[in-house]
Scaffold this active site. Structure first.
Site: not given
Ligand code: GLC
Ligand code: CA
Length: 557
Positions: A98, A199, A256, A329-330
């Site tokens: 990540d 991320d 992401e 995980h979100d």
């Molecule tokens: C992304 C991650 C999440 C995190 C956010 C800030 O969306 O997947 O878990 O809280 O970024 O880093």
């Protein structure tokens, strides 16, 4: 290595904190992951995406990094990491890291320096602005609530944080920041890692001019996502990253990309763009948003879900690459969200797996999805650990925006902690995750839903996932075929075909707990069933689909 090897790979996401605890302190760790690599090998996945394991004060469970080249104490040491990487590679498993570089922790040495004064070597590593008439520079809202600006007395300025106060945004317009990030990435590549999941990478290039955004009714601030995503230098910076690092290693990369549209995705993940291999889009996850954003208690209509997924399937075909996911995980657990986690748990979990895994793109399986793990079912706010959920609860309930019962229901339906309860390994105490006190409660249904039970049952959800992964390796049509949606208006059935030369696949999914009539389309009379979650003799003419039934027919003329 074969070019585009990631196209028919399957990724498994590990959330290290909740995966396996090797030393019984209640927190999952790297040694725990190493112990379970054989389990992942048995499942048949190719790549393991590790949520962040770097040094972090943990305000957002590791997404707030204070040292990119060290390991979080809770998770072990760099030696543990090296051992895990080595053991994974011995088994032919790849490791995707990540990469959290939109922001760091406020405890990162760069930020500590940057916050000291306006004239130090790091002063321009973050995004600093003067206040406006004694107030924040703009009306932007942080993704975890409150203003996106935090005042710092030493500089008499504000810094920008798109997420929590402890997650200051890096200034990517500073070439030194980009160089530091690229060097750090290169260091991990030299170590032998196999990919990056990036991320909120769509937020790295901030707008040229900072202006107030539109405040929706009932809100205090303007939603930041749409304002700061896909900024003016976004693609320039990713092309630079590709040139400097990514293109020099055989990596799998996924961005992401919050707020991404099909048109933007073609830039991020276009075959000729030289940026990323694929992106995570959010449109199918955002369909159940309501008047309080994600805090809602109702699933979307099936026709909406089909429309969104079909759009991504058809419009990226031949141009860019999709990632396929229901869970991470979100997000809450898919069997609780789009299936039925009570009387048809196993049937609906298998149906959802079949529905997704027959599409074009790289599938992502989130830990426990292969067991049909369900939402946490927490009934008290004290059981929650997630900063987003806790902040939202206080803001919405104490702000009098919605009642406590309603908010607790929304959290049960949507909180990120639904995905973060410990992995259910067996029916022993704490699901075999730890002998200590787990950092977040184990779902009590572990006595029935666990990996040991799944491995012992040839008809388990686990083996359906295994079979789906195997089919992807065997049938090129799953990777390459074009997609067509049938019955677009049905609120009950999700039916689509894939076509590749003379080959055709038909995927039929009943998204309801009721029997549904279905007419198998002509042309599939001589087909074979590749996978199905009920046994059935006849796959032609008028048939009655059982609750959450799904099957895939294949024919080659
Ligand atoms: C992304 C991650 C999440 C995190 C956010 C800030 O969306 O997947 O878990 O809280 O970024 O880093
Ligand atoms: Ca531990």
């Amino acid at each position: 290595m074969q070019e585009n090897w990631w196209k028919n790979a399957v990724v498994y996401q590990i959330y290290p904190r909740s995966f396996m605890d090797s030393n019984n302190d209640g927190i999952g760790d790297l040694k725990g992951i190493t112990q379970k690599l054989d389990y992942l090998k048995e499942l048949g996945v190719d790549i393991i995406w590790l949520s962040p394991v770097y040094k972090s004060p943990n305000c957002d469970n590791g997404y707030d990094i204070s040292d990119y080249q060290d390991i979080m104490d809770d998770f072990g040491t760099m030696a543990d990491f090296d051992e895990m990487l080595d053991e994974a590679h011995k088994r032919g498993l790849k490791i995707m890291m990540d990469l959290v570089v939109n922001h760091t922790s406020d405890e990162h040495p760069w930020f500590i320096e940057s916050a000291r004064s306006k004239d130090n070597p790091y002063s321009d590593y973050y995004i600093w602005r003067d206040g406006k008439e004694g107030k924040e520079p703009t009306n932007w809202e942080a993704s975890f609530g409150g203003s996106a600006w935090e005042y710092c007395a030493a500089r008499d300025q504000y810094y920008l944080h798109a997420f929590a106060v402890k997650q200051p945004d890096l200034n990517w317009d500073n070439p030194k920041v980009r160089q530091e990030v690229f060097q750090m990435m290169d260091w991990w590549c030299q170590k032998g890692i196999d990919g990056f999941r990036m991320d909120v990478i769509s937020m790295i290039s901030k707008p040229e001019v900072f202006e107030d955004g539109h405040v929706r009714e009932g809100h205090q601030y303007a939603e930041i996502g749409p304002i700061i995503t896909h900024g003016p230098h976004e693609h320039e910076y990713l092309k630079e990253m590709n040139r400097e690092v990514l293109s020099r290693y055989p990596l799998a990369t996924v961005g992401e990309t919050a707020c991404v549209t099909v048109e933007e995705a073609k830039k991020y993940a276009g075959f000729d763009e030289h940026e990323l291999n694929m992106v995570f889009q959010f449109e199918h996850m955002d369909l159940d948003f309501g008047s309080y954003g994600k805090w809602n208690n109702r699933p979307p209509r099936l026709t909406q879900l089909k429309e969104v997924l079909s759009k991504w399937q058809t419009q990226l075909h031949g141009k860019a690459w999709n990632s396929l996911y229901w869970d991470n995980h979100d997000q809450p657990r898919v069997v609780s969200r789009f299936g039925n986690d009570k009387e048809f748990r196993a049937e609906s979990a298998k149906m959802l797996a079949i529905c997704l895994h027959m599409m074009q793109g790289t599938p992502y399986i989130y830990q426990g999805e292969e067991l049909g793990m369900t939402n946490a079912g927490f009934t008290s706010i004290d059981q929650y650990r997630d900063i987003e959920s806790i902040n939202a609860y206080h803001e919405i309930v104490e702000g009098g925006i919605a009642g406590e019962d309603y908010m607790m229901e929304c959290l049960r339906f949507k909180s990120r902690d639904n995905a973060r309860t410990p992995m259910q390994w067996d029916s022993s105490v704490n699901a075999g995750f730890t002998e200590g006190t787990p950092w977040i409660e184990v779902n009590p249904n572990y006595t029935g839903i666990n990996a040991r039970a799944a491995l012992a049952d040839k008809d388990s959800i686990f083996y359906y996932y295994k079979k789906l992964i195997g089919l992807r390796k065997e049938y090129q049509i799953i990777t390459e075929g074009s997609y067509e949606l049938l019955l677009p208006d049905s609120e009950e059935l999700y039916v689509y075909t894939r076509t590749y030369g003379d080959e055709k696949l038909l995927t039929v999914c009943n998204f309801t707990g009721d029997i549904q009539k279905f007419e198998v389309p002509g042309g599939f009379e001589k087909s074979r069933c590749l996978i199905g979650n009920y046994s059935r003799d006849v796959y032609k003419g008028q048939i009655e689909l059982k609750p959450y039934e799904a099957f895939v027919l294949y024919k080659c003329r």
